[in-house]
Design an enzyme around this catalytic site. Structure first.
Site, mmCIF file in Angstrom:
data_model
loop_
_atom_site.group_PDB
_atom_site.id
_atom_site.type_symbol
_atom_site.label_atom_id
_atom_site.label_comp_id
_atom_site.label_asym_id
_atom_site.label_seq_id
_atom_site.Cartn_x
_atom_site.Cartn_y
_atom_site.Cartn_z
ATOM 1 N N TYR A 336 -2.965 -16.508 -31.651
ATOM 2 C CA TYR A 336 -2.213 -16.900 -32.839
ATOM 3 C C TYR A 336 -1.397 -18.139 -32.526
ATOM 4 O O TYR A 336 -1.049 -18.408 -31.386
ATOM 5 C CB TYR A 336 -1.305 -15.761 -33.330
ATOM 6 C CG TYR A 336 -0.308 -15.278 -32.305
ATOM 7 C CD1 TYR A 336 0.959 -15.856 -32.190
ATOM 8 C CD2 TYR A 336 -0.623 -14.229 -31.439
ATOM 9 C CE1 TYR A 336 1.871 -15.423 -31.255
ATOM 10 C CE2 TYR A 336 0.288 -13.784 -30.486
ATOM 11 C CZ TYR A 336 1.529 -14.381 -30.407
ATOM 12 O OH TYR A 336 2.436 -13.938 -29.462
ATOM 13 N N GLY A 351 6.912 -8.449 -23.065
ATOM 14 C CA GLY A 351 6.883 -9.120 -24.353
ATOM 15 C C GLY A 351 6.914 -8.222 -25.560
ATOM 16 O O GLY A 351 6.638 -8.678 -26.681
ATOM 17 N N HIS A 355 10.897 -6.236 -34.198
ATOM 18 C CA HIS A 355 11.191 -7.469 -34.938
ATOM 19 C C HIS A 355 10.652 -7.381 -36.361
ATOM 20 O O HIS A 355 9.884 -6.479 -36.708
ATOM 21 C CB HIS A 355 10.588 -8.684 -34.225
ATOM 22 C CG HIS A 355 9.086 -8.704 -34.172
ATOM 23 N ND1 HIS A 355 8.300 -9.177 -35.196
ATOM 24 C CD2 HIS A 355 8.225 -8.313 -33.195
ATOM 25 C CE1 HIS A 355 7.031 -9.082 -34.862
ATOM 26 N NE2 HIS A 355 6.954 -8.557 -33.644
ATOM 27 N N CYS A 374 4.125 -4.918 -30.256
ATOM 28 C CA CYS A 374 5.500 -4.851 -30.748
ATOM 29 C C CYS A 374 5.638 -3.808 -31.845
ATOM 30 O O CYS A 374 4.668 -3.243 -32.341
ATOM 31 C CB CYS A 374 5.931 -6.223 -31.282
ATOM 32 S SG CYS A 374 6.185 -7.460 -29.997
#
Length: 425
Positions: A336, A351, A355, A374
């Site tokens: 990305y 990482g 969020h 994530c």
């Protein structure tokens, strides 16, 4: 989305101790991990406290009467002086001493080569003088003294010695910072500037006490990094004090600790976010009570989120994620373009963040997984998490089939059972 980031961190800095800056959060070389116990329970109410330089010099050794050499004889007067005349690499923890044999000490002057005096005390019978001031590192000293006997014979002697040089000094840095307030899941981490070979000596020089009465254990991730936690999460609203009496402590490999310090941090109330891959929901518990529920999206099968307990490390109101930081290159299927994300809270070194999901991923919330590991949330959910949670607060991820999170990948300490954590050789 999983990524390393660039941006302004809300918190999480290391503390410098002993004069050399050491990063407080680094990836360790090794770790031991076991299956995470389901300590948090499964209902809507969970407990507020959850169970859960190389040198050619010899190794400096303090000299005492027990390992003293044979007395020196001068003008018929015998004495022992510690350190010996011409000694180098003397451990500064050594207390210089003069012992008169068959006579008395008339006077003693101990000073640095630059003239700074070192004070001391004389025994009642005037036969032993012992320094009371602490020596300094990388410093030359001049030892002058006058002895006499019963017949009035006197002798004046002058010795010199030097202490451990900078190449043999070792310091450390601790997180959390002194005076900070963190969540109840924050382990203590100490990073040493030099490898620690004699671990027992160093552990014995560090005392951790808590206002809640909790005791804990050390766990070494590498020769330069040690963690400390209690059997359960720290009690809410408690005070933890770390006393490090490392001055003069032998780390091994010819390295000597160069400081003493006391650091104190506090915990706030209990904040826990339970993320379930089966329901695609996050349940937020404040002091053990369900406070909020949010839909989320997790990592895909190719980039799964790790199960187990994660501790918030640092936060960014806005930051940039890049695919290159997780090993992807243009042309890769999962690549990305650099992407700005809002309200990002790091929960792993690898990482993983909590969020705000990108606009195109909002439809996945509560339905399916689209991230690189994530925890994606709605704008309001991510802001709530960012505003409510901070360093040391806990996120538990369930039912992804991957993991648990490694101890070294952030603060995965709580995923190692206490029986293992407390029994490291």
């Amino acid at each position: 989305m999983r990524d390393q980031q660039q941006g302004m961190s809300k918190s999480h800095q290391g503390l410098v101790i002993g004069g050399v800056s050491v990063a407080a959060i680094l990836i360790a070389a090794t770790a031991a991990v076991a299956v995470a116990p389901n300590w948090a329970g499964t209902g809507d109410n969970v407990p507020a406290a959850i169970s859960t330089s190389t040198s050619a010099a010899p190794t400096p050794t303090p000299t005492t009467a027990s390992n003293a050499p044979e007395p020196t004889v001068a003008a018929g007067l015998a004495y022992n002086a510690f350190p010996a005349d011409g000694a180098a690499q003397v451990n500064p923890v050594t207390a210089p001493e003069i012992r008169a044999e068959g006579g008395v000490i008339e006077s003693v002057t101990l000073r640095t080569a630059g003239g700074e005096p070192v004070t001391g005390t004389l025994s009642e019978d005037n036969s032993v003088w012992t320094a009371t001031d602490r020596l300094a590192f990388a410093t030359g000293y001049i030892f002058e003294f006058v002895l006499s006997d019963a017949e009035g014979n006197a002798v004046t002697e002058s010795h010199s010695f030097s202490t451990v040089m900078p190449a043999n000094e070792a310091d450390a840095a601790m997180y959390p910072r002194d005076g900070s307030t963190v969540g109840t899941g924050q382990p203590i981490e100490i990073n040493f500037s030099e490898p620690v070979i004699i671990r027992d000596e160093v552990e014995s020089a560090i005392t951790v006490t808590s206002s809640s009465g909790q005791t804990g254990a050390f766990y070494w991730l590498s020769d330069t990094k040690v963690r400390y936690r209690a059997e359960e999460f720290w009690a809410p609203n408690s005070t933890i004090t770390v006393d490090m009496e490392l001055f003069g402590v032998d780390y091994g490999n010819e390295m000597i600790g160069n400081f003493d310090d006391q650091l104190v941090f506090n915990t706030h109330n209990t904040r826990l976010a339970v993320v379930d891959n089966e329901t695609k929901m996050m349940k937020v518990y404040i002091d053990g009570n369900l406070a909020e529920t949010f839909p989320i999206t997790l990592g895909t099968e190719e980039w799964p989120s790790t199960i187990g307990f994660h501790v918030v490390m640092e936060q960014y109101e806005s930051t940039r994620f890049t695919a290159e930081s997780i090993g992807l290159e243009p042309g890769d299927e999962a690549y990305y373009e650099p992407t700005v994300v809002n309200h990002a809270s790091r929960i792993s070194n690898g990482g993983a963040f909590v969020h705000e999901a990108l606009p195109a991923a909002q439809e996945a919330l509560g339905n399916f997984n689209v991230s690189h590991g994530c925890i994606g949330m709605s704008p309001e959910g991510a802001k709530y998490f960012y505003d409510t949670f901070g360093p040391g607060d806990v996120v538990e991820v369930r039912n992804t089939g991957y993991g648990p999170m490694f101890m070294w990948d952030g603060f995965g300490d709580w995923n190692t059972p206490w029986s293992e954590y407390n029994s490291q050789p």
